[in-house]
Design an enzyme around this catalytic site. Structure first.
Site, short mmCIF file in Angstrom:
data_model
loop_
_atom_site.label_atom_id
_atom_site.label_comp_id
_atom_site.label_asym_id
_atom_site.label_seq_id
_atom_site.Cartn_x
_atom_site.Cartn_y
_atom_site.Cartn_z
N GLN A 51 0.86 -1.20 0.00
CA GLN A 51 0.00 0.00 0.00
C GLN A 51 0.89 1.24 0.00
OE1 GLN A 51 -3.38 -0.70 3.11
NE2 GLN A 51 -1.71 -2.06 3.62
N VAL A 62 3.65 4.06 -1.16
CA VAL A 62 3.90 4.76 -2.42
C VAL A 62 5.38 5.17 -2.50
CG1 VAL A 62 1.52 5.62 -2.57
CG2 VAL A 62 3.24 7.00 -1.38
N HIS A 98 -1.59 1.46 -4.13
CA HIS A 98 -2.01 2.85 -3.91
C HIS A 98 -1.18 3.84 -4.74
CE1 HIS A 98 -4.13 1.81 0.17
NE2 HIS A 98 -4.83 1.48 -0.89
N CYS A 134 1.40 19.85 -17.16
CA CYS A 134 1.54 18.81 -18.19
C CYS A 134 2.22 19.39 -19.43
CB CYS A 134 0.16 18.27 -18.56
SG CYS A 134 0.23 17.07 -19.90
N GLY A 191 3.10 -4.42 9.01
CA GLY A 191 3.00 -2.97 9.23
C GLY A 191 1.82 -2.28 8.59
N THR A 192 0.66 -2.91 8.65
CA THR A 192 -0.54 -2.21 8.19
C THR A 192 -1.61 -2.27 9.26
OG1 THR A 192 -2.27 -2.04 6.50
CG2 THR A 192 -1.41 -4.25 6.91
N SER A 193 -2.37 -1.16 9.39
CA SER A 193 -3.45 -1.13 10.38
C SER A 193 -4.63 -1.96 9.89
CB SER A 193 -3.88 0.31 10.64
OG SER A 193 -4.24 0.94 9.43
N ASN A 250 3.28 -6.68 13.40
CA ASN A 250 2.84 -5.31 13.67
C ASN A 250 3.25 -4.98 15.11
OD1 ASN A 250 1.09 -2.90 14.22
ND2 ASN A 250 0.21 -3.46 12.25
P1 OAD Z 1 -1.20 2.93 8.96
O1 OAD Z 1 -0.48 4.16 9.37
O2 OAD Z 1 -2.68 2.94 9.01
O3 OAD Z 1 -0.73 1.71 9.85
C1 OAD Z 1 0.63 1.46 10.07
C2 OAD Z 1 0.73 0.24 10.97
O4 OAD Z 1 2.10 -0.08 11.11
C3 OAD Z 1 0.17 0.44 12.37
O5 OAD Z 1 -0.72 -0.64 12.66
C4 OAD Z 1 1.40 0.39 13.28
O6 OAD Z 1 1.13 -0.26 14.51
C5 OAD Z 1 2.36 -0.43 12.46
N1 OAD Z 1 3.80 -0.16 12.68
C6 OAD Z 1 4.41 1.02 12.95
N2 OAD Z 1 5.74 0.88 13.03
C7 OAD Z 1 6.00 -0.43 12.80
C8 OAD Z 1 7.19 -1.22 12.75
N3 OAD Z 1 8.40 -0.69 12.95
N4 OAD Z 1 7.07 -2.55 12.50
C9 OAD Z 1 5.84 -3.10 12.31
N5 OAD Z 1 4.69 -2.42 12.34
C10 OAD Z 1 4.76 -1.10 12.59
O7 OAD Z 1 -0.65 2.56 7.50
P2 OAD Z 1 -1.33 1.65 6.37
O8 OAD Z 1 -2.00 0.48 6.98
O9 OAD Z 1 -0.30 1.43 5.34
O10 OAD Z 1 -3.74 5.22 1.80
O11 OAD Z 1 -2.42 2.63 5.83
C11 OAD Z 1 -3.23 2.23 4.78
C12 OAD Z 1 -3.51 3.39 3.86
O12 OAD Z 1 -4.07 4.47 4.60
C13 OAD Z 1 -2.29 4.01 3.21
O13 OAD Z 1 -1.86 3.31 2.07
C14 OAD Z 1 -2.78 5.38 2.85
C15 OAD Z 1 -3.49 5.71 4.14
O14 OAD Z 1 -4.48 6.67 4.04
C16 OAD Z 1 -3.70 5.98 0.71
O15 OAD Z 1 -2.87 6.85 0.57
C17 OAD Z 1 -4.75 5.64 -0.29
#
Ligand code: OAD
Length: 241
Positions: free
Chosen positions: A99, A101, A117, A146, A186-188, A212
């Protein structure tokens, strides 16, 4: 009981492995996540910075924010978690679905990467089909224009309310149906449709391993969970591969 060894065994036995990553994997490179304590969405309002409406209203403001993030990302280096995954790609059947970028997986050497994304280095035209990869930091002109039709160029990322790139999503869902293991890092797990991926793997008989700092909704379906830094957990699993 050694869960790191169990995770390594699942990876070794798998014919298809999906690694599903989010902002947490890049946190140790110094790139802020979106949610949680120091998350970007605590400080900034996504409705003012990450929607098409916001961009149309104030392209300069939105581009300044992306320019700031591009600077952070350019200065960052892939961390041990990215590097370990790139190393594993040489010995395991891995596809990364990210996810993020930030392109840090590719900079670490991973080749099989699907960006759900978009990519912060892609600039694309609001009106015509023009797009380019642009690594300039700071951008020479904000907002960029552009060269073909002179409308505004926008960041090539998915904003709130927008559809995910169709090709990438289709591929990701197809891979999820065939994956024996989904390693979620590392995703929520709260942003859909991306967050569906581990659920699809689980429903089609695959195993889910989660890394996570803290429990997430995905923890409920995870076969193995590691609540620690991505680099730490991957380093420990790596010892048994
Ligand atoms: P989040 O910021 O929602 O979640 C990040 C996760 O990583 C959290 O659950 C943290 O606990 C965990 N975390 C932090 N540091 C860590 C580490 N060192 N090791 C392991 N885990 C760790 O990020 P995403 O889930 O990527 O969308 O968010 C999803 C989307 O929401 C993104 O792609 C973006 C955002 O709005 C768009 O831009 C469309």
């Amino acid at each position: 009981m050694n869960l790191y060894k169990d995770a390594a065994n699942l990876l070794k036995e798998a014919k298809n492995i999906l690694v599903f990553t989010g902002a947490g994997i890049s946190a140790e490179s110094g790139i802020p996540t979106f949610r949680g304590k120091d998350g970007l969405w605590n400080k900034y309002n996504p409705q003012e910075l990450a929607t098409l409406e916001a961009f149309l209203k104030n392209p300069k403001l939105v581009w300044e924010w992306y320019d700031f993030r591009r600077k952070l990302i350019k200065e960052a280096k892939p961390n041990l978690a990215h590097l370990t995954l790139a190393k594993w790609e040489k010995i395991l059947p891995i596809t990364i679905i990210t996810q993020n970028v930030d392109e840090l997986h590719q900079r670490a050497g991973s080749k099989n990467v699907i960006e759900l994304h978009g990519n912060i280095w892609t600039l694309k035209c609001l009106s015509c089909s023009y797009q380019e990869k642009n690594y300039e930091v700071p951008l020479k002109k904000i907002p960029p224009i552009c060269p073909k039709c002179h409308d505004l160029l926008r960041p090539g990322v998915v904003w709130f309310g927008e559809a995910l790139p169709e090709d990438a999503l289709k591929k990701a869902f197809a891979l999820a149906q065939n994956a024996d293991v989904c390693l979620v890092i590392g995703t929520s797990g709260v942003v859909f449709p991306a967050a569906q991926i581990p659920y699809i793997v689980k429903e089609t008989g695959g195993k889910v391993i989660e890394i996570n700092l803290e429990p997430t909704p995905i923890s409920e379906i995870a076969d193995i969970s590691f609540f620690e830094k991505a680099s730490e957990a991957l380093r420990k699993i790596d010892k048994y591969l």
